[in-house]
Design an enzyme around this catalytic site. Structure first.
Site, PDB file in Angstrom:
ATOM      1  N   LYS A  26       0.728  -1.154   0.088  1.00  0.00           N
ATOM      2  CA  LYS A  26      -0.005   0.043   0.054  1.00  0.00           C
ATOM      3  C   LYS A  26       0.809   1.230  -0.062  1.00  0.00           C
ATOM      4  O   LYS A  26       0.680   2.190  -0.810  1.00  0.00           O
ATOM      5  CB  LYS A  26      -1.031  -0.124   1.258  1.00  0.00           C
ATOM      6  CG  LYS A  26      -2.145   0.985   0.988  1.00  0.00           C
ATOM      7  CD  LYS A  26      -2.769   1.025   2.343  1.00  0.00           C
ATOM      8  CE  LYS A  26      -3.827  -0.350   2.564  1.00  0.00           C
ATOM      9  NZ  LYS A  26      -4.325  -0.700   3.957  1.00  0.00           N
ATOM     10  N   ARG A  96      -3.193   3.451   8.564  1.00  0.00           N
ATOM     11  CA  ARG A  96      -3.295   2.135   7.806  1.00  0.00           C
ATOM     12  C   ARG A  96      -2.195   1.205   7.578  1.00  0.00           C
ATOM     13  O   ARG A  96      -1.093   1.321   7.702  1.00  0.00           O
ATOM     14  CB  ARG A  96      -3.669   2.738   6.222  1.00  0.00           C
ATOM     15  CG  ARG A  96      -4.369   4.059   6.311  1.00  0.00           C
ATOM     16  CD  ARG A  96      -4.477   4.508   4.875  1.00  0.00           C
ATOM     17  NE  ARG A  96      -5.128   3.620   3.934  1.00  0.00           N
ATOM     18  CZ  ARG A  96      -5.397   3.969   2.592  1.00  0.00           C
ATOM     19  NH1 ARG A  96      -4.412   5.008   2.193  1.00  0.00           N
ATOM     20  NH2 ARG A  96      -5.836   2.933   1.986  1.00  0.00           N
ATOM     21  N   GLY A 105      -8.580  -7.241   4.198  1.00  0.00           N
ATOM     22  CA  GLY A 105      -9.380  -7.446   5.334  1.00  0.00           C
ATOM     23  C   GLY A 105      -8.855  -8.016   6.453  1.00  0.00           C
ATOM     24  O   GLY A 105      -9.326  -8.491   7.473  1.00  0.00           O
ATOM     25  N   MET A 107      -5.928  -6.983   8.347  1.00  0.00           N
ATOM     26  CA  MET A 107      -5.303  -6.280   9.345  1.00  0.00           C
ATOM     27  C   MET A 107      -6.080  -4.971   9.459  1.00  0.00           C
ATOM     28  O   MET A 107      -7.203  -4.827   8.920  1.00  0.00           O
ATOM     29  CB  MET A 107      -3.832  -6.124   8.885  1.00  0.00           C
ATOM     30  CG  MET A 107      -2.909  -7.286   9.290  1.00  0.00           C
ATOM     31  SD  MET A 107      -1.520  -6.681   9.040  1.00  0.00           S
ATOM     32  CE  MET A 107      -1.487  -6.393   7.268  1.00  0.00           C
ATOM     33  N   ARG A 340      -3.660  -1.349  -6.387  1.00  0.00           N
ATOM     34  CA  ARG A 340      -2.839  -2.517  -6.369  1.00  0.00           C
ATOM     35  C   ARG A 340      -3.321  -3.509  -7.402  1.00  0.00           C
ATOM     36  O   ARG A 340      -4.466  -3.108  -8.165  1.00  0.00           O
ATOM     37  CB  ARG A 340      -3.052  -3.332  -4.841  1.00  0.00           C
ATOM     38  CG  ARG A 340      -4.429  -3.678  -4.788  1.00  0.00           C
ATOM     39  CD  ARG A 340      -4.781  -4.578  -3.443  1.00  0.00           C
ATOM     40  NE  ARG A 340      -6.033  -4.530  -3.166  1.00  0.00           N
ATOM     41  CZ  ARG A 340      -6.583  -4.537  -1.868  1.00  0.00           C
ATOM     42  NH1 ARG A 340      -6.070  -4.149  -0.894  1.00  0.00           N
ATOM     43  NH2 ARG A 340      -8.212  -4.663  -1.912  1.00  0.00           N
ATOM     44  N   SER A 765      13.913 -42.362 -13.648  1.00  0.00           N
ATOM     45  CA  SER A 765      12.532 -41.520 -13.283  1.00  0.00           C
ATOM     46  C   SER A 765      12.593 -41.369 -11.817  1.00  0.00           C
ATOM     47  O   SER A 765      12.631 -42.503 -11.141  1.00  0.00           O
ATOM     48  CB  SER A 765      11.228 -42.058 -13.960  1.00  0.00           C
ATOM     49  OG  SER A 765      10.402 -41.480 -13.575  1.00  0.00           O
ATOM     50  N   TYR A 852      12.393 -34.040 -18.395  1.00  0.00           N
ATOM     51  CA  TYR A 852      10.793 -34.021 -18.383  1.00  0.00           C
ATOM     52  C   TYR A 852      10.379 -34.178 -16.907  1.00  0.00           C
ATOM     53  O   TYR A 852      10.903 -34.531 -16.039  1.00  0.00           O
ATOM     54  CB  TYR A 852      10.320 -34.880 -19.255  1.00  0.00           C
ATOM     55  CG  TYR A 852      10.466 -36.354 -18.513  1.00  0.00           C
ATOM     56  CD1 TYR A 852       9.328 -36.811 -17.821  1.00  0.00           C
ATOM     57  CD2 TYR A 852      11.440 -37.121 -19.219  1.00  0.00           C
ATOM     58  CE1 TYR A 852       9.383 -38.143 -17.382  1.00  0.00           C
ATOM     59  CE2 TYR A 852      11.452 -38.617 -18.725  1.00  0.00           C
ATOM     60  CZ  TYR A 852      10.546 -38.990 -17.606  1.00  0.00           C
ATOM     61  OH  TYR A 852      10.654 -40.403 -17.227  1.00  0.00           O
TER      62      TYR A 852
HETATM   63  P1  ADP Z   1      -7.795  -1.966   3.827  1.00  0.00           P
HETATM   64  O1  ADP Z   1      -6.168  -2.544   3.811  1.00  0.00           O
HETATM   65  O2  ADP Z   1      -8.525  -3.054   4.829  1.00  0.00           O
HETATM   66  O3  ADP Z   1      -8.554  -1.817   2.667  1.00  0.00           O
HETATM   67  P2  ADP Z   1      -7.190   0.762   4.061  1.00  0.00           P
HETATM   68  O4  ADP Z   1      -5.978   1.208   4.798  1.00  0.00           O
HETATM   69  O5  ADP Z   1      -7.272   0.712   2.379  1.00  0.00           O
HETATM   70  O6  ADP Z   1      -7.455  -0.638   4.665  1.00  0.00           O
HETATM   71  O7  ADP Z   1      -8.479   1.735   4.531  1.00  0.00           O
HETATM   72  C1  ADP Z   1      -9.788   1.446   4.296  1.00  0.00           C
HETATM   73  C2  ADP Z   1     -10.532   2.360   3.833  1.00  0.00           C
HETATM   74  O8  ADP Z   1     -10.572   3.525   4.669  1.00  0.00           O
HETATM   75  C3  ADP Z   1     -10.224   2.949   2.341  1.00  0.00           C
HETATM   76  O9  ADP Z   1     -10.871   2.181   1.439  1.00  0.00           O
HETATM   77  C4  ADP Z   1     -10.548   4.387   2.205  1.00  0.00           C
HETATM   78  O10 ADP Z   1     -11.906   4.465   1.900  1.00  0.00           O
HETATM   79  C5  ADP Z   1     -10.427   4.801   3.773  1.00  0.00           C
HETATM   80  N1  ADP Z   1      -9.172   5.545   4.060  1.00  0.00           N
HETATM   81  C6  ADP Z   1      -8.080   5.350   4.322  1.00  0.00           C
HETATM   82  N2  ADP Z   1      -7.216   6.286   4.506  1.00  0.00           N
HETATM   83  C7  ADP Z   1      -8.303   7.329   4.227  1.00  0.00           C
HETATM   84  C8  ADP Z   1      -7.736   8.641   3.913  1.00  0.00           C
HETATM   85  N3  ADP Z   1      -6.452   9.255   4.498  1.00  0.00           N
HETATM   86  N4  ADP Z   1      -8.990   9.424   3.906  1.00  0.00           N
HETATM   87  C9  ADP Z   1      -9.865   9.102   3.534  1.00  0.00           C
HETATM   88  N5  ADP Z   1     -10.389   7.769   3.722  1.00  0.00           N
HETATM   89  C10 ADP Z   1      -9.292   6.836   3.881  1.00  0.00           C
HETATM   90 MG    MG Z   2      -7.659  -0.786   1.028  1.00  0.00          MG
END
Ligand code: ADP
Ligand code: MG
Ligand code: MG
Length: 876
Positions: A26, A96, A105, A107, A340, A765, A852
């Site tokens: 990320k 994040r 989903g 972490m 990603r 073999s 093979y």
């Molecule tokens: P995951 O890896 O579980 O997808 P994320 O870190 O991507 O978790 O966060 C989940 C959601 O939170 C993102 O899809 C986004 O919608 C929201 N989010 C994360 N960071 C920000 C931010 N800086 N501003 C606004 N929304 C955010």
């Molecule tokens: Mg995300």
């Protein structure tokens, strides 16, 4: 420790190599998007090395991290003109998680961090939007309460639901500032009650609490389970991203959404995704409100929609792959929050790879490297015939794809017993445990009443490539009475059912299936793969049906034709038993002469299908008692048939009993004791060839394989037996037949003595199933009891019976390759264990310079692709 914190858009960053390892996926992609000039909210990444430090130091953070972080916050403050914890214009951030490979989903993430009783007032005054400020604050308390303080989210959700009920509204959006205000009070009470502390008002305490929680979430149970299933090393760790919040929940000109640059289920090049107006974060996926199709954005926010489409193209150009993105719109301004490479189905993976080659985004070599060979599994299983009539009795989770029919059996032992009689079974269990591994191996498919997509049954079945329906909660299993009930339908042991691991349906009776078929994009990808591979791909097959399937899938020969399976058929087993039970060589020869025409017929059919390609025929391998009758009834039958007394047969069975059949009288040891058996088999092979010649069928080149050799003397003796038989038949039919004689290398001693064995062998073999058993001294059939403990304790990385143990078994193979080629440069080398269809093991075979691999028919395309990838990776 030096640099631990990396700004997204750091012009001076030297850290270009392996940035995903340090920044996590990320963080690395946010940084890259920022560098491309895309709108990314300012932020920075705390590296995965800090996670490593954290776990190595009793869950403490390195000292220097505080200052490095503070410095970066100052940078954000300067860019955004906001201040963290400030009482007039507060900066809010998200914290994040993000590891090297995405673990969706698994972490945690905390949004709106930096709000407290005072900053929330400042936010309201600054934006003149009280509802938004309070909505953000309650979200923060909820997420912080859950992620950092460990309070299950339902405590908060219930409060919201009850409140909506009393107010008589359905949607969160119908709640106003005052409503949220009240709920915030309630939320704080929950926190106080559960933690005995007030909700933290200090923004720095909040920040470090969240960072800690993200690192801790790396080791949560669900994250660890996910890593185990996906073979992600525990030591990789997660990074933490701290990023300025942008708000999709400020009003009607705000939104949040997720999208794919192509359709991830079909691969079609089209916009695919969903969004919600006036929403934040996970609202889109949480299911509290029904999101809109992204196409509708063209009407709601046309300018943003156009911008998004442009960015999608930019991202695909940059990453040369389908992207899965997250975005937010704040007051009509688009912000990119994540990109990603998106997860996709096997079908989509192939289409996208082939399309992108056409679009000149990638080369055909890159296309070959794009598709995970293991994924093809889902496309290579028989599927239910759409036209067939189905009587669906219940359903469960589609835990492992493919369709299978068989007799219902409730125990693993029974499944194994029926397998020996060549009968198909479906193993039906409340849930499975490691003790059931053998039964799962033996059964055609698995049905469980309990357990999810990651239950033992599901995980093991997927690993074995077997259909599985798990968590079919409607069925009631009665092990005592040997039946299960689905609604008012009762199914007894021995009745036939069909399961469809692709849909989760369970059906009564046998539903016809159709063979998968390689065409279109799939066949194009395979043709590229064939261009870039050195390893030949053969198949393990002994029936005309399997042989044909394998040929259709592109097998270039048979690498293992087990002759014993041909003995089990009802009409033949009698003669086989007669042969085993006879006391003299003369009687044995009489029985064998009855078997000869059958074997000859089998070989003829197979040779005809293989049409000139090489066929490795293994002479009889298993211990003889495997063929003996097991029940009293069977013994009676055979006694009558052969005119021997019941008692005599019983005592002969006792005589043949072995303490340790795997290491007993089997393989070439049978050929040494009873040369007439091997002689008959060779005669069948050569006479089948003579018949082919007569019928003008292209002659295959048989490779006659002697199993379980451990010394040169064994193969010296048995080779001369083959040569003599060949000479005799060539003379009788006055034809010339080209053939090879070789051996399996499946005992450590054979690997060590390879130089001497090679003198008498035209090929080796590697029988890696037995070689793994004998190298470890572990019998595969008993390993189920402790294999899990070994994987859990990290003694084994992967099950060595699935993926070759390169350090031990692999070392023996390398020794045998070297010593074999030392004696005979032209010696042909291959592998014919289960490993022959495992991409990781195929990679090893490429490195070990084998000629093979041979695998089961349905894995042939997987092996073709894996072999090409290994070659291309090696060349890189
Ligand atoms: P995951 O890896 O579980 O997808 P994320 O870190 O991507 O978790 O966060 C989940 C959601 O939170 C993102 O899809 C986004 O919608 C929201 N989010 C994360 N960071 C920000 C931010 N800086 N501003 C606004 N929304 C955010
Ligand atoms: Mg995300
Ligand atoms: Mg063997």
């Amino acid at each position: 420790m030096n640099k631990l914190v990396f700004r997204f858009n750091d012009k001076n960053s030297k850290n270009k190599i392996n940035s995903k390892n340090i920044l996590g996926g990320k963080g690395a992609n946010l940084a890259q998007m920022a560098k491309l000039g895309l709108p990314v909210p300012p932020g920075f990444t705390i590296s995965t090395q800090v996670c490593d430090y954290f776990y190595k130091n009793n869950k403490k953070l390195p000292k220097s991290i505080v200052n490095q972080t503070k410095k970066e916050i100052r940078v954000i403050e300067k860019i955004t003109k906001k201040k963290f914890g400030n009482l007039s214009n507060p900066l809010l951030v998200s914290v994040r998680s993000g590891s090297r490979v995405s673990m969706p989903g698994m972490m945690d993430t905390v949004l709106n961090l930096g709000l407290n009783d005072e900053t929330v007032v400042a936010l309201k005054n600054k934006t003149l939007n009280g509802r938004f400020a309070k909505d953000s604050y309650r979200r923060f308390i909820q997420m912080y309460g859950n992620v950092v303080l460990g309070i299950p989210s339902h405590f908060f959700e219930e409060l919201i639901d009850n409140y909506k009920l009393t107010k008589g509204v359905l949607q969160d959006t119908e709640l106003d500032e005052n409503d949220w205000d009240g709920l915030i009070k309630n939320f704080k009470e929950v926190i106080k009650e559960k933690t005995k502390k007030n909700f933290p008002q200090n923004v720095n305490e909040q920040l470090w609490g969240a960072v800690n929680a993200v690192f801790l979430s790396w080791n949560s149970k669900r994250a660890r389970t996910y890593r185990k299933i996906n073979y992600i090393p525990d030591h990789w760790g997660t990074a933490v991203n701290i990023q300025t919040m942008v708000f999709g929940n400020m009003g009607q000109d705000c939104a949040t959404g997720v999208a794919f640059t192509r359709n991830p289920s079909t691969g079609t090049k089209e916009l695919f995704g969903e969004y919600l107006i006036n929403a934040q974060g996970e609202d889109v996926v949480a299911g509290t409100r029904t999101p809109q199709n992204i196409i509708k954005m063209n009407k709601d926010m046309p300018k943003i929609f156009k911008q998004l489409k442009k960015i999608f193209n930019q991202l695909e150009k940059k990453y040369k792959d389908m992207q899965d993105i997250e975005f937010t719109v704040e007051n009509n301004k688009l912000w990119m929050l994540q990109t990603r490479s998106g997860k996709r189905t096997a079908k989509a993976a192939i289409k996208i790879a082939v399309d992108m080659e056409k679009e000149k985004l990638i080369t055909n070599k890159e296309a070959v490297l794009r598709v995970d060979p293991n994924m093809l599994n889902t496309l290579l299983h028989p599927t239910l015939d759409e036209k067939a009539i189905k009587k669906i009795i219940t359903s469960g989770l589609p835990a492992s794809p493919g369709a299978a029919s068989g007799k219902v059996t409730f125990s693993s032992d029974e499944a194994e017993r029926l397998k020996e009689q060549m009968q198909d079974t479906i193993l039906v269990r409340i849930e499975t445990s490691p003790e059931d591994i053998n039964g799962m191996h033996a059964a055609k498919g698995i049905l469980t009443a309990r357990g999810g997509m990651t239950s033992h049954a599901a995980v093991v079945a997927r690993g074995m490539g077997k259909p599985c329906v798990s968590g079919s909660s409607e069925i009631k299993i009665d092990y005592e009475k040997k039946l299960f009930k689905a609604g008012n339908i009762e199914v007894k042991e021995g009745e036939i059912i069909t399961i469809d691991g692709g849909s989760g349906n369970v059906m009564l009776g046998e539903v016809p299936t159709v063979k998968p078929h390689i065409s279109g994009d799939f066949s194009k990808l395979m043709s590229w793969a064939d261009k870039y591979r050195k390893l030949k791909v053969r198949t393990n097959s002994e029936t005309p049906l399997d042989t044909k399937t394998a040929r259709d899938f592109g097998a270039e020969g048979i690498g293992l034709c087990r002759t014993e399976h041909m003995f089990f058929e009802e009409k033949r087993i009698i003669s086989v038993r007669q042969m085993i039970l006879s006391n003299s060589s003369e009687d044995r020869k009489t029985a064998l002469s009855k078997l000869l025409p059958y074997q000859k017929g089998d070989f003829f059919e197979i040779f005809k299908i293989m049409n000139g390609l090489p066929v490795t025929v293994r002479l009889l391998d298993p211990p003889l008692h495997e063929f003996l009758p097991k029940t009293d009834k069977d013994i009676d039958n055979i006694a009558k048939e052969l005119n021997i007394s019941h008692q005599d047969i019983k005592s002969r069975i006792i005589e043949l009993h072995e303490q340790n059949p795997m290491l007993g009288h089997r393989g070439c040891r049978l050929g040494i004791s009873f040369p007439e058996i091997y002689q008959m088999q060779c005669q069948a092979i050569f006479e089948a060839l003579a018949q082919c010649k007569k019928k003008k069928i292209k002659l295959v080149i048989p490779e006659i394989m002697i199993p379980l050799v451990s010394s040169a003397a064994e193969i010296e003796i048995l080779r001369s037996l083959v040569d003599k038989t060949a000479a005799k038949i060539q003379k009788e039919h006055s034809i010339k037949i080209k053939y090879y004689v070789g051996t399996m290398i499946e005992l450590p001693r054979a690997a060590l003595r390879a130089k001497y064995i090679a003198k008498y062998a035209d090929f080796f073999s590697f029988g890696t199933n037995d070689l793994t058993q004998t190298t470890f001294g572990i019998s595969r059939d008993d390993s189920g009891k402790f294999l899990n403990d070994y994987v859990e304790n990290k003694i084994f990385g992967k099950d060595p019976f699935v993926s070759i143990d390169e350090r031990g078994v692999g070392e023996l193979i390398k020794i045998a390759v070297e010593r074999g080629r030392m004696e005979k440069k032209s010696i042909k080398l291959g592998i014919c264990g289960e490993h022959g269809g495992d991409p990781a093991s195929i990679d090893f075979c490429e490195k070990a310079k084998l000629n093979y691999v041979s695998c089961s028919p349905y894995r042939v395309p997987i092996a073709r692709l894996a072999a090409a990838q290994s070659y291309l990776r090696k060349k890189k």
